[in-house]
Design an enzyme around this catalytic site. Structure first.
Site, PDB file in Angstrom:
ATOM      1  N   ASP A   1       0.840  -1.081   0.046  1.00 46.83           N
ATOM      2  CA  ASP A   1      -0.096  -0.044   0.009  1.00 46.83           C
ATOM      3  C   ASP A   1       0.912   1.213  -0.059  1.00 46.83           C
ATOM      4  O   ASP A   1       2.193   1.030   0.054  1.00 46.83           O
ATOM      5  CB  ASP A   1      -0.871   0.006   1.160  1.00 46.83           C
ATOM      6  CG  ASP A   1      -2.359   0.581   0.919  1.00 46.83           C
ATOM      7  OD1 ASP A   1      -2.371   1.495   0.206  1.00 46.83           O
ATOM      8  OD2 ASP A   1      -3.195   0.235   1.480  1.00 46.83           O
TER       9      ASP A   1
ATOM     10  N   ASP B   1      19.615   0.478 -16.380  1.00 42.96           N
ATOM     11  CA  ASP B   1      19.800   1.526 -15.549  1.00 42.96           C
ATOM     12  C   ASP B   1      19.124   1.384 -14.242  1.00 42.96           C
ATOM     13  O   ASP B   1      19.974   1.624 -13.057  1.00 42.96           O
ATOM     14  CB  ASP B   1      18.820   2.833 -16.070  1.00 42.96           C
ATOM     15  CG  ASP B   1      19.439   3.143 -17.350  1.00 42.96           C
ATOM     16  OD1 ASP B   1      18.779   3.827 -18.036  1.00 42.96           O
ATOM     17  OD2 ASP B   1      20.922   3.071 -17.683  1.00 42.96           O
TER      18      ASP B   1
END
Ligand SMILES: *[C@@H]1O[C@H](CO)[C@@H](O)[C@H](O)[C@H]1NC(C)=O
Ligand SMILES: *[C@@H]1O[C@H](CO)[C@@H](O)[C@H](O)[C@H]1NC(C)=O
Ligand SMILES: *[C@@H]1O[C@H](CO)[C@@H](O)[C@H](O)[C@H]1NC(C)=O
Length: 489
Positions: A186, A248
């Site tokens: 959450d 990346d």
């Protein structure tokens, strides 16, 4: 359609190789093994690659029905406790839910003790979960089910229990050690601007535990709620940049580990550590990245036990702002939140509408109800094999809305692996008589010259064969749905 999909993916694969080649050359890293390994990534980066949620996950989740009821003294049957999850699991097996595909039994908020242990690890509330979470996982596994758990990206969960901020790797390891199969993560009590860094970091921490954990994110929901730039849905799966992103992100993941391991109490300004390559670009908080990070992701407000809530969510999906439906597919799905079928607020016809629409959306089918007191009608609906098959179709396409008459009928189409389509006609009008709808396949944008063979889905009733231009009429019950499956002749 299937062939077109295949060609699209083939084209992507080609682009992937081209980009990869360019990248490798520039790095002067033409080692064959790296090349092969990375090429494999190209194909896999369309979605999070943990082998899970190849079709929309199905199961049960406590939140909507049981909330944060911790009062086991006065309400032992319904409080958040190991007994509740075991009882629902038993019913999933004995009442046939497991056998039609429901497998996750998911804990939501309010399960932990208020304090971590001396090593910083989460512990379950000792009164309500006296056997601990690992025992509960093992219980689920012994029944052929899976256990899901809940945490929060921020400092505290939505209900105020300890959050994962600064503890993400410890928590990932704890969940793996407990043999948990799914994590709902959450976003309360956090800065949503950290999410494009933090959610991928958690995904990475879960990955390196080596234990497959289905990852359910609330990330886009909080970005939208905080009015951050609307995720760039259009970029989803549209190119192979993901390969570069992967590299990346890997570089930066290492940095995040360092941050968390060594600078855990620096107020965690994650964004300051994002490296070159734009990990924190607003651009990166798009569904492409989300699909790479999460198996399912909530992109709208919580469902409640009411017809208004269902219609509101359906409309949000109908608008499909930024084409987010295109992000759905094997490994990753948009999540319109739980099924409230079998609860208090919807009529039987409205329950049909929710279940039918969620199936068309390729949505996770997470029931939030009390399986010990559910009506026979609701149970039959939740176990309707034809509707479940629409949801579980291997292509994982999310239905799109062809058109709507606001306040009345709307028509939705989900392309299926068979080459056919599921077509939903939703009637949100509550005037008390079924609404007549006359159409022809050519009107709905279908093109097969030989026409279609058609079945009504809920009752598995043959409707017959229709020529492409042949008009036919159906009736849609008030606040309900009619679903047909059309296969080209
Ligand atoms: C971790 O990620 C790799 C590469 O994407 C994948 O092959 C592997 O299955 C993942 N493992 C888990 C446990 O998620
Ligand atoms: C949505 O995305 C899909 C897949 O990338 C694409 O084929 C379709 O044209 C897009 N639709 C819109 C309205 O942008
Ligand atoms: C639907 O009916 C067909 C026969 O028309 C049957 O083969 C199929 O098993 C039925 N499907 C379900 C889910 O009952």
């Amino acid at each position: 359609m299937v062939n077109r999909e295949r060609r699209r993916y083939a084209a992507q694969g080609y682009l992937c190789f081209a980009k990869l080649f360019e990248h490798q050359l520039s790095l002067k890293m033409m080692f064959f093994s790296t090349f092969v390994a990375s090429a494999l990534l190209c194909q896999l980066t369309l979605a999070l690659d943990n082998g899970l949620a190849r079709t929309p996950p199905m199961g049960w989740l406590s939140w909507e029905r049981f909330r944060c009821n911790t009062d086991c003294k006065n309400d032992p049957e319904h409080c958040i406790s190991e007994q509740l999850y075991k009882r629902q699991a038993d019913l999933m097996v004995s009442e046939g839910y497991r056998d039609v595909g429901y497998e996750y039994v998911n804990i939501d908020d309010c399960w932990p003790a208020m304090e971590r242990d001396k090593d910083g690890r989460l512990v379950a509330d000792p009164v309500r979960f006296p056997s601990g979470i690992k025992a509960l996982s093992r219980y689920m596994h012994s029944k052929g089910l899976k256990l899901g758990i809940y945490e929060d990206f921020g400092s505290k969960t939505c209900a105020g229990y300890p959050g994962s901020e600064f503890y993400m790797q410890i928590d990932a390891n704890t969940f793996a050690e407990w043999e948990v199969d799914s994590l709902k993560f959450d976003g309360c009590n956090s800065d949503p601007k950290d999410m494009p860094v933090g959610y991928p970091a958690m995904s990475f921490f879960l990955n390196i535990t080596g234990h497959p954990i289905m990852f359910s994110c609330e990330w886009p929901l909080y970005e939208i709620m905080h009015k951050l730039p609307v995720p760039n849905y259009a970029a989803i799966r549209s190119s192979c940049n993901q390969w570069r992103n992967y590299v990346d992100v890997q570089d930066n993941w290492d940095k995040v580990i360092q941050i968390i391991d060594h600078y855990g109490d620096d107020k965690g300004n994650f964004s300051a550590f994002a490296g070159p390559g734009g990990w924190n670009d607003p651009d990166m908080s798009d569904y492409r990245t989300i699909a790479k990070t999460c198996n399912i992701w909530r992109n709208y407000v919580d469902v409640t036990d009411s017809w208004d809530s269902i219609v509101d969510i359906i409309n949000m999906y109908g608008k499909d702002e930024g084409n987010f439906s295109a992000a759905a597919g094997p490994g990753g799905f948009n999540d319109p939140d739980m099924l409230v079928v079998g609860d208090y607020g919807l009529s039987y016809y409205q329950q049909k509408a929710q279940f039918g629409m969620w199936a068309l959306f390729a949505a996770p089918l997470m029931m939030s109800n009390d399986l010990s007191s559910i009506s026979a009608e609701a149970k039959a609906l939740l176990q309707n094999k034809n509707i479940i098959a629409i949801n579980q179709d291997p292509l994982g396409n999310q239905a799109i809305r062809l058109f709507e008459v606001p306040g009345s009928l709307s028509v939705w189409v989900k392309k299926m692996a068979s080459g056919g389509s599921a077509i939903g006609i939703l009637n949100v009008n509550n005037q008390g008589t079924p609404q007549k709808y006359t159409t022809a396949f050519s009107d709905l944008g279908f093109t097969n010259k030989k026409g279609y063979v058609v079945k009504e889905a809920f009752e598995n009733k043959t409707m017959g064969k229709y020529a492409l231009d042949q008009a036919f009429t159906i009736y849609v019950d008030p606040t309900s749905i009619f679903i047909m499956i059309a296969n080209p002749l």
